[in-house]
Motif scaffolding. Structure first.
Motif, PDB file in Angstrom:
ATOM      1  N   PRO A 166       0.844  -1.199   0.000  1.00 54.80           N
ATOM      2  CA  PRO A 166       0.000   0.000   0.000  1.00 54.80           C
ATOM      3  C   PRO A 166       0.877   1.245   0.000  1.00 54.80           C
ATOM      4  CG  PRO A 166      -0.876  -1.616   1.521  1.00 54.80           C
ATOM      5  CD  PRO A 166       0.450  -2.147   1.058  1.00 54.80           C
ATOM      6  N   ARG A 167       0.340   2.346  -0.503  1.00 59.58           N
ATOM      7  CA  ARG A 167       1.165   3.504  -0.842  1.00 59.58           C
ATOM      8  C   ARG A 167       2.008   4.057   0.296  1.00 59.58           C
ATOM      9  NH1 ARG A 167      -3.719   7.953  -1.739  1.00 59.58           N
ATOM     10  NH2 ARG A 167      -4.451   7.945   0.418  1.00 59.58           N
ATOM     11  N   ILE A 168       1.486   4.060   1.528  1.00 58.89           N
ATOM     12  CA  ILE A 168       2.264   4.657   2.614  1.00 58.89           C
ATOM     13  C   ILE A 168       3.517   3.842   2.916  1.00 58.89           C
ATOM     14  CG2 ILE A 168       0.990   3.502   4.493  1.00 58.89           C
ATOM     15  CD1 ILE A 168       1.241   6.250   5.991  1.00 58.89           C
ATOM     16  N   PHE A 169       3.410   2.511   2.854  1.00 54.73           N
ATOM     17  CA  PHE A 169       4.582   1.657   3.060  1.00 54.73           C
ATOM     18  C   PHE A 169       5.478   1.675   1.824  1.00 54.73           C
ATOM     19  CE2 PHE A 169       1.447  -0.713   5.866  1.00 54.73           C
ATOM     20  CZ  PHE A 169       1.956  -0.195   7.049  1.00 54.73           C
ATOM     21  N   ARG A 170       4.872   1.712   0.660  1.00 54.95           N
ATOM     22  CA  ARG A 170       5.649   1.746  -0.585  1.00 54.95           C
ATOM     23  C   ARG A 170       6.527   2.991  -0.632  1.00 54.95           C
ATOM     24  NH1 ARG A 170       1.574   1.206  -3.752  1.00 54.95           N
ATOM     25  NH2 ARG A 170       1.333   3.339  -4.495  1.00 54.95           N
TER      26      ARG A 170
ATOM     27  N   ILE B 159     -10.960  20.790  -3.009  1.00 53.28           N
ATOM     28  CA  ILE B 159      -9.798  21.672  -2.861  1.00 53.28           C
ATOM     29  C   ILE B 159      -8.513  20.844  -2.895  1.00 53.28           C
ATOM     30  CG2 ILE B 159      -8.577  23.244  -1.306  1.00 53.28           C
ATOM     31  CD1 ILE B 159     -11.371  24.104  -0.261  1.00 53.28           C
ATOM     32  N   ALA B 160      -8.514  19.748  -2.149  1.00 56.59           N
ATOM     33  CA  ALA B 160      -7.326  18.886  -2.107  1.00 56.59           C
ATOM     34  C   ALA B 160      -7.029  18.315  -3.488  1.00 56.59           C
ATOM     35  CB  ALA B 160      -7.535  17.762  -1.100  1.00 56.59           C
ATOM     36  N   ARG B 161      -8.071  17.909  -4.211  1.00 65.37           N
ATOM     37  CA  ARG B 161      -7.859  17.330  -5.542  1.00 65.37           C
ATOM     38  C   ARG B 161      -7.262  18.374  -6.486  1.00 65.37           C
ATOM     39  NH1 ARG B 161      -9.352  17.454 -10.375  1.00 65.37           N
ATOM     40  NH2 ARG B 161     -10.788  19.178  -9.972  1.00 65.37           N
ATOM     41  N   GLU B 162      -7.817  19.586  -6.475  1.00 65.42           N
ATOM     42  CA  GLU B 162      -7.308  20.631  -7.356  1.00 65.42           C
ATOM     43  C   GLU B 162      -5.875  21.010  -6.993  1.00 65.42           C
ATOM     44  OE1 GLU B 162     -10.103  23.810  -7.100  1.00 65.42           O
ATOM     45  OE2 GLU B 162     -11.613  22.797  -8.327  1.00 65.42           O
ATOM     46  N   TYR B 163      -5.589  21.067  -5.700  1.00 67.93           N
ATOM     47  CA  TYR B 163      -4.232  21.396  -5.261  1.00 67.93           C
ATOM     48  C   TYR B 163      -3.238  20.344  -5.746  1.00 67.93           C
ATOM     49  CZ  TYR B 163      -0.172  21.926  -2.260  1.00 67.93           C
ATOM     50  OH  TYR B 163       1.116  22.052  -1.815  1.00 67.93           O
ATOM     51  N   ARG B 164      -3.577  19.062  -5.544  1.00 65.05           N
ATOM     52  CA  ARG B 164      -2.677  17.986  -5.969  1.00 65.05           C
ATOM     53  C   ARG B 164      -2.523  17.966  -7.492  1.00 65.05           C
ATOM     54  NH1 ARG B 164       0.374  14.844  -2.335  1.00 65.05           N
ATOM     55  NH2 ARG B 164       0.572  13.556  -4.183  1.00 65.05           N
ATOM     56  N   ALA B 165      -3.593  18.251  -8.226  1.00 61.41           N
ATOM     57  CA  ALA B 165      -3.523  18.252  -9.681  1.00 61.41           C
ATOM     58  C   ALA B 165      -2.587  19.351 -10.192  1.00 61.41           C
ATOM     59  CB  ALA B 165      -4.916  18.436 -10.275  1.00 61.41           C
ATOM     60  N   HIS B 166      -2.551  20.483  -9.489  1.00 62.57           N
ATOM     61  CA  HIS B 166      -1.704  21.595  -9.912  1.00 62.57           C
ATOM     62  C   HIS B 166      -0.261  21.466  -9.437  1.00 62.57           C
ATOM     63  CE1 HIS B 166      -5.504  23.625 -10.942  1.00 62.57           C
ATOM     64  NE2 HIS B 166      -4.767  24.426 -11.670  1.00 62.57           N
ATOM     65  N   THR B 167      -0.055  20.815  -8.307  1.00 61.43           N
ATOM     66  CA  THR B 167       1.295  20.789  -7.727  1.00 61.43           C
ATOM     67  C   THR B 167       1.980  19.430  -7.802  1.00 61.43           C
ATOM     68  OG1 THR B 167       0.405  20.331  -5.515  1.00 61.43           O
ATOM     69  CG2 THR B 167       0.730  22.644  -6.118  1.00 61.43           C
TER      70      THR B 167
ATOM     71  N   ASN C 284      -0.507   9.348  -5.386  1.00 58.75           N
ATOM     72  CA  ASN C 284      -0.268   8.403  -4.297  1.00 58.75           C
ATOM     73  C   ASN C 284       1.078   8.588  -3.615  1.00 58.75           C
ATOM     74  OD1 ASN C 284      -2.786   7.018  -4.510  1.00 58.75           O
ATOM     75  ND2 ASN C 284      -1.999   6.026  -6.358  1.00 58.75           N
ATOM     76  N   VAL C 285       1.557   9.827  -3.598  1.00 59.49           N
ATOM     77  CA  VAL C 285       2.772  10.168  -2.857  1.00 59.49           C
ATOM     78  C   VAL C 285       2.394  11.204  -1.796  1.00 59.49           C
ATOM     79  CG1 VAL C 285       5.061  11.212  -2.955  1.00 59.49           C
ATOM     80  CG2 VAL C 285       4.315   9.678  -4.791  1.00 59.49           C
TER      81      VAL C 285
ATOM     82  N   THR D 237       0.890  18.942   1.674  1.00 59.26           N
ATOM     83  CA  THR D 237      -0.482  18.461   1.532  1.00 59.26           C
ATOM     84  C   THR D 237      -1.067  18.165   2.910  1.00 59.26           C
ATOM     85  OG1 THR D 237       0.034  17.461  -0.615  1.00 59.26           O
ATOM     86  CG2 THR D 237      -1.968  16.705   0.483  1.00 59.26           C
ATOM     87  N   LYS D 238      -0.249  17.579   3.773  1.00 53.28           N
ATOM     88  CA  LYS D 238      -0.702  17.272   5.131  1.00 53.28           C
ATOM     89  C   LYS D 238      -1.059  18.555   5.883  1.00 53.28           C
ATOM     90  CE  LYS D 238       0.686  14.732   9.287  1.00 53.28           C
ATOM     91  NZ  LYS D 238       1.758  13.895   9.923  1.00 53.28           N
TER      92      LYS D 238
END
Length: 336
Positions: free
Chosen positions: A29-33, A195-203, A209-210, A215-216
């Motif tokens: 899963p992504r957090i361990f990966r 908001i989170a989706r738009e922020y991640r899409a732009h940055t 999945n990183v 972001t936190k």
């Protein structure tokens, strides 16, 4: 709980790390990966230490019941069942696997909330599967029990207290004190998710999945501003999901688990589709969403400047006595 002969071993709040049993680092899963970044030797060393500590704790306490939990095990694979069975059999003589299952729409809504913590990609709308996972989990132990995940029927709305009621009544009292003290609301409103989706899409469009620190910070700030608001799927989306999972028929016929409000005669598999925005699937208040953006900027920038006077204006320098509201520049007097 240990005094009552019940042990919840380990130092963390869950045992999600069990998913690493025999699985390569780049398939976790992504957090361990992200944490192990392909380092197999470090992963194996940490997993051995993780299991070693659990064994030591069991030997020291000698409980009559050991409880472990991990939602990541919902993603276990068929070819991993034997290894998990062998591991659990080495820890206890009588192993029961307990699975709580959500109705399809609730499961999907929870899944997209988790996804927005580290990605701009929204999970596909598709039939929610139960059978393959539950049959895999059945291979972990001698017994399998499946229950509906229904917050409304849980004592104090807490799944851990429902588990204690069913399997370890003597632990209910101590556990209630712990859960009430540690309970937090991790729900993300539809506006917050967009908001989170738009922020991640732009940055971080190239890094789905990183997890990132900023972001936190953004999500924590938005949660503080938007506390207590829960997202809602559009009624037509919820209805499509709830009646688009054929595995619900298997779940009812095999384990007796049904969900109120679902017409089982209507169930038919739905085609897969990919939402582009949270507003495609959830009810989003656009005015509130815009307001949250500016409130978050104000909160974050205000926090940055609070203890950093060097980031503010030095008005003594800007308005020198005798300049008449003008500031001095290299080229002579300039209006401010």
């Amino acid at each position: 709980m240990a005094k009552a002969g019940i042990l919840y071993p380990g130092r963390s709040l869950n045992h999600n790390f069990l998913i690493a049993l025999g699985r390569p680092a780049d398939q976790l899963p992504r957090i361990f990966r992200q944490h192990y970044a392909g380092d197999e030797s470090r992963l194996r060393a940490d997993f051995d230490a993780f299991i070693g500590e659990i064994r030591q704790e069991i030997d020291a306490v000698t409980p009559h019941t050991v409880v472990m939990s991990g939602e990541n095990l919902w993603h276990a694979r068929n070819n991993e069942a034997d290894r998990h069975r062998q591991l659990l059999a080495s820890l206890a003589t009588d192993v029961t696997i307990v699975a709580y299952v959500r109705r399809p729409a609730d499961y999907y809504l929870s899944m997209i909330q988790q996804g927005m913590k580290a990605s701009h990609q929204i999970s596909r709308l598709r039939p929610i599967e139960y059978r393959n996972t539950i049959e895999t989990l059945a291979g972990f132990g001698a017994k399998l029990e499946v229950h509906e995940y229904d917050v409304g029927s849980f004592p104090d709305g807490d799944i851990s207290l429902d588990f204690a009621r069913r399997y370890a009544p003597e632990a209910a009292g101590p556990l209630k004190k712990v859960t009430l003290r540690k309970r937090t609301n991790e729900s993300m409103s539809a506006e917050l998710m967009e908001i989170a989706r738009e922020y991640r899409a732009h940055t971080h469009e190239s890094q789905p999945n990183v997890f990132t620190k900023e972001t936190k910070v953004l999500l924590r700030t938005l949660r503080n501003l938007d506390s207590g608001r829960r997202p809602k799927l559009k009624p037509e989306i919820a209805d499509t999901l709830n009646h688009g999972a054929p595995d619900l028929l298997w779940l009812r016929n095999t384990h007796g688990v049904t969900f109120e409000g679902i017409d089982y005669d209507r169930i038919a598999e739905i085609p897969s589709s990919e939402p582009e925005r949270i507003a495609d699937i959830c009810i989003v208040d656009q005015e509130r969403k815009e307001g949250l953006v500016y409130e978050a900027i104000h909160a974050i920038v205000g926090g940055m400047t609070k203890d950093r006077p060097d980031l503010g204006y030095n008005f003594t320098t800007l308005f020198r006595p005798g300049t008449g509201g003008r500031r001095q520049g290299r080229g002579g007097r300039k209006k401010f």
